[in-house]
Design an enzyme around this catalytic site. Sequence first.
Site, short mmCIF file in Angstrom:
data_model
loop_
_atom_site.label_atom_id
_atom_site.label_comp_id
_atom_site.label_asym_id
_atom_site.label_seq_id
_atom_site.Cartn_x
_atom_site.Cartn_y
_atom_site.Cartn_z
N LYS A 63 10.61 4.66 10.39
CA LYS A 63 10.85 3.26 10.76
C LYS A 63 11.12 2.39 9.54
O LYS A 63 11.84 1.40 9.62
CB LYS A 63 9.72 2.70 11.62
CG LYS A 63 8.35 2.62 10.98
CD LYS A 63 7.97 1.24 10.52
CE LYS A 63 6.56 1.25 9.93
NZ LYS A 63 6.30 0.16 9.03
N LEU A 104 -0.50 4.47 0.46
CA LEU A 104 -1.33 5.63 0.82
C LEU A 104 -0.61 6.59 1.77
O LEU A 104 0.19 6.19 2.61
CB LEU A 104 -2.67 5.20 1.41
CG LEU A 104 -2.73 4.38 2.70
CD1 LEU A 104 -2.58 5.26 3.92
CD2 LEU A 104 -4.06 3.64 2.74
N ARG A 105 -0.93 7.87 1.55
CA ARG A 105 -0.44 8.92 2.45
C ARG A 105 -1.54 9.27 3.42
O ARG A 105 -2.69 9.42 3.01
CB ARG A 105 -0.11 10.20 1.66
CG ARG A 105 1.04 10.10 0.72
CD ARG A 105 0.97 11.19 -0.33
NE ARG A 105 -0.22 11.05 -1.18
CZ ARG A 105 -0.58 11.90 -2.13
NH1 ARG A 105 0.14 12.97 -2.36
NH2 ARG A 105 -1.66 11.69 -2.86
N GLU A 106 -1.21 9.40 4.69
CA GLU A 106 -2.22 9.86 5.63
C GLU A 106 -2.65 11.26 5.22
O GLU A 106 -1.86 12.05 4.72
CB GLU A 106 -1.66 9.82 7.05
CG GLU A 106 -1.55 8.39 7.53
CD GLU A 106 -0.91 8.26 8.88
OE1 GLU A 106 -1.00 9.19 9.69
OE2 GLU A 106 -0.30 7.19 9.12
N ARG A 138 2.73 9.75 15.66
CA ARG A 138 3.88 8.85 15.72
C ARG A 138 5.13 9.55 15.16
O ARG A 138 5.09 10.11 14.08
CB ARG A 138 3.59 7.56 14.94
CG ARG A 138 2.62 6.65 15.66
CD ARG A 138 2.29 5.44 14.81
NE ARG A 138 1.52 5.81 13.64
CZ ARG A 138 1.19 4.96 12.66
NH1 ARG A 138 1.56 3.70 12.72
NH2 ARG A 138 0.50 5.38 11.62
N GLU A 185 0.85 -1.19 0.00
CA GLU A 185 0.00 0.00 0.00
C GLU A 185 0.89 1.24 0.00
O GLU A 185 1.90 1.27 0.69
CB GLU A 185 -0.84 -0.04 1.29
CG GLU A 185 -1.83 1.06 1.42
CD GLU A 185 -2.78 1.09 0.23
OE1 GLU A 185 -3.54 0.14 0.07
OE2 GLU A 185 -2.75 2.09 -0.50
N CYS A 228 5.64 5.78 9.12
CA CYS A 228 6.19 5.03 7.99
C CYS A 228 7.64 5.37 7.67
O CYS A 228 8.52 4.55 7.88
CB CYS A 228 5.33 5.23 6.75
SG CYS A 228 3.72 4.47 6.94
C1 UDX Z 1 4.41 8.01 3.44
C2 UDX Z 1 4.47 7.76 1.93
O1 UDX Z 1 4.29 8.98 1.23
C3 UDX Z 1 3.40 6.76 1.54
O2 UDX Z 1 3.47 6.46 0.16
C4 UDX Z 1 3.59 5.50 2.36
O3 UDX Z 1 2.58 4.56 2.06
C5 UDX Z 1 3.59 5.81 3.85
O4 UDX Z 1 4.55 6.80 4.15
P1 UDX Z 1 2.90 9.52 5.05
O5 UDX Z 1 3.86 9.14 6.12
O6 UDX Z 1 1.44 9.42 5.33
O7 UDX Z 1 3.17 8.63 3.73
O8 UDX Z 1 3.15 11.05 4.67
P2 UDX Z 1 4.03 11.86 3.60
O9 UDX Z 1 3.13 12.79 2.91
O10 UDX Z 1 4.86 10.97 2.77
O11 UDX Z 1 4.96 12.74 4.58
C6 UDX Z 1 5.92 12.11 5.42
C7 UDX Z 1 6.68 13.14 6.22
O12 UDX Z 1 7.54 13.89 5.38
C8 UDX Z 1 5.81 14.17 6.94
O13 UDX Z 1 6.33 14.35 8.25
C9 UDX Z 1 5.96 15.42 6.11
O14 UDX Z 1 5.79 16.58 6.88
C10 UDX Z 1 7.39 15.28 5.62
N1 UDX Z 1 7.67 15.99 4.35
C11 UDX Z 1 7.00 15.65 3.21
C12 UDX Z 1 8.64 16.99 4.32
O15 UDX Z 1 9.26 17.31 5.35
N2 UDX Z 1 8.90 17.63 3.14
C13 UDX Z 1 8.26 17.30 1.99
O16 UDX Z 1 8.56 17.93 0.96
C14 UDX Z 1 7.27 16.29 2.02
#
Ligand code: UDX
Length: 458
Positions: free
Chosen positions: A288, A170-172, A355, A168, A285
């Site tokens: 970890k 997906l982004r939260e 988290r 999967e 995600c």
């Molecule tokens: C991520 C992946 O994007 C997703 O495909 C996977 O299934 C799960 O992990 P998520 O953790 O929900 O998703 O959020 P994401 O939008 O990827 O952001 C992760 C972190 O990076 C956040 O803390 C966000 O603030 C940070 N981030 C993101 C940055 O610091 N800069 C950016 O340009 C983008």
Amino acid sequence: MTTSSLDAPDQPASGAPRQPLTISVTGCGYLGAVHAASMAALGHRVIGIDVDAGKIDSLRRGEPPFFEPGLAELLADNAATGRLTFTTDASAATEASVHFICVGTPQKRGENAADLRFVDAAVAGLLPYLKAGDLVVGKSTVPVGTAQRLAALVAEAEPRATLVWNPEFLREGKAVQDTLQPDRLVYGMPGDAAAARAAEGVLNAVYHQAIKAETPVVVTDYATAELVKVAANSFLATKISFINAMAELCEAAGADVTQLADAIGYDKRIGRQFLNAGLGFGGGCLPKDIRAFMARAGELGVDQALTFLKEVDAINMRRRVRMVDLAREELGGSIVGRRIAILGAAFKPDSDDIRDSPALNVAAQMSLQGAQVLVTDPRAIGNATEKWPDLKFVETVEEAAYGAELVLLLTEWAEYLALDPVALKQTVASARIIDGRNALDAKAWRAAGWTYRALGRR
Ligand code: UDX
């Protein structure tokens, strides 16, 4: 293996599947609850299973146990159709022919490796109820090699059932959209060609809408499918740490990382997404997953291939310390006893997930170092209070900012970006702000009389 329930149901020209499937989803957290509701929205009958009775009660009432935009509507719509039910009773899986595994794989305490306890328990809980022709579909992020090991357990319990790995992405905050309109689907298949063919047909029937929309499908083996997920997350983490490393350079050289990101992002080979410099990545995600990936590479004897991820992790963790240092600098050398307002507790906007939240890490560091910190967040205060009982949380920006000598924007919620700097200036004791996400309009804040600082900018 070509049993009838594994034969690919034909697709109708439009709308619902001609032959809706009965699906079980084990694990109803951020991934599973959204997956269950989305599969019901696609026309399937779905049974969500979780060991947490509180979570199941809440889902039965149509109340998401966490905040995810669009999920409450999906739960309500699909509960009304009778297609979506939730239970703590694993035996309900007997009714389903497709079984999704959506449980978490957190980091092991004191180690980099992933803790597979929940995946192992979910599969073990399913084995007694498998029937000939059933498909077990792993969605959780697991170390490469896990699917092969689990496939052996499935084969032992029911030789005519098949295991596939279908990670999967997906982004939260965008989980519903990412589930219903994914960028791609990845099917990690068993070696047996007939079983793989049949499983592909069933997965195409499950995802009939995405297939109709010509979503790219990568059909591959278990190991590649498992690696795709961690490789994608490692790449995203690397992109963020790259721009944050540039932010360190920009600070030292008196340059501006946001302009640098825009300029390199115009190059189509690079792209502007995931080049937002600031406090770095957190969540359940990316942090970890890159650690578990390094641990697995070590077990496979190729740890050198991923040594760079150690640096990616280190750059990311340094941003949190840099934020505290910058705050100290802004306050003239000491944060002890100083009133600091922190906007944001969730690891990212549009989520109540805390988290490995960079915002809370900064809040906790400052509080431990003697600052008087007040934290606010539109959605995450409940979770944050439970996890960090020693920090002080308030409901509104005004309460957090009242009498503050410094405001820190640490999670870029839309409502924080829309704050009126002129009005907020009346609330604070000193109009100083540090933008930890490079998300505010610096000009507007400066024009309103604020001292505006940001990570990676002059
Ligand atoms: C991520 C992946 O994007 C997703 O495909 C996977 O299934 C799960 O992990 P998520 O953790 O929900 O998703 O959020 P994401 O939008 O990827 O952001 C992760 C972190 O990076 C956040 O803390 C966000 O603030 C940070 N981030 C993101 C940055 O610091 N800069 C950016 O340009 C983008």
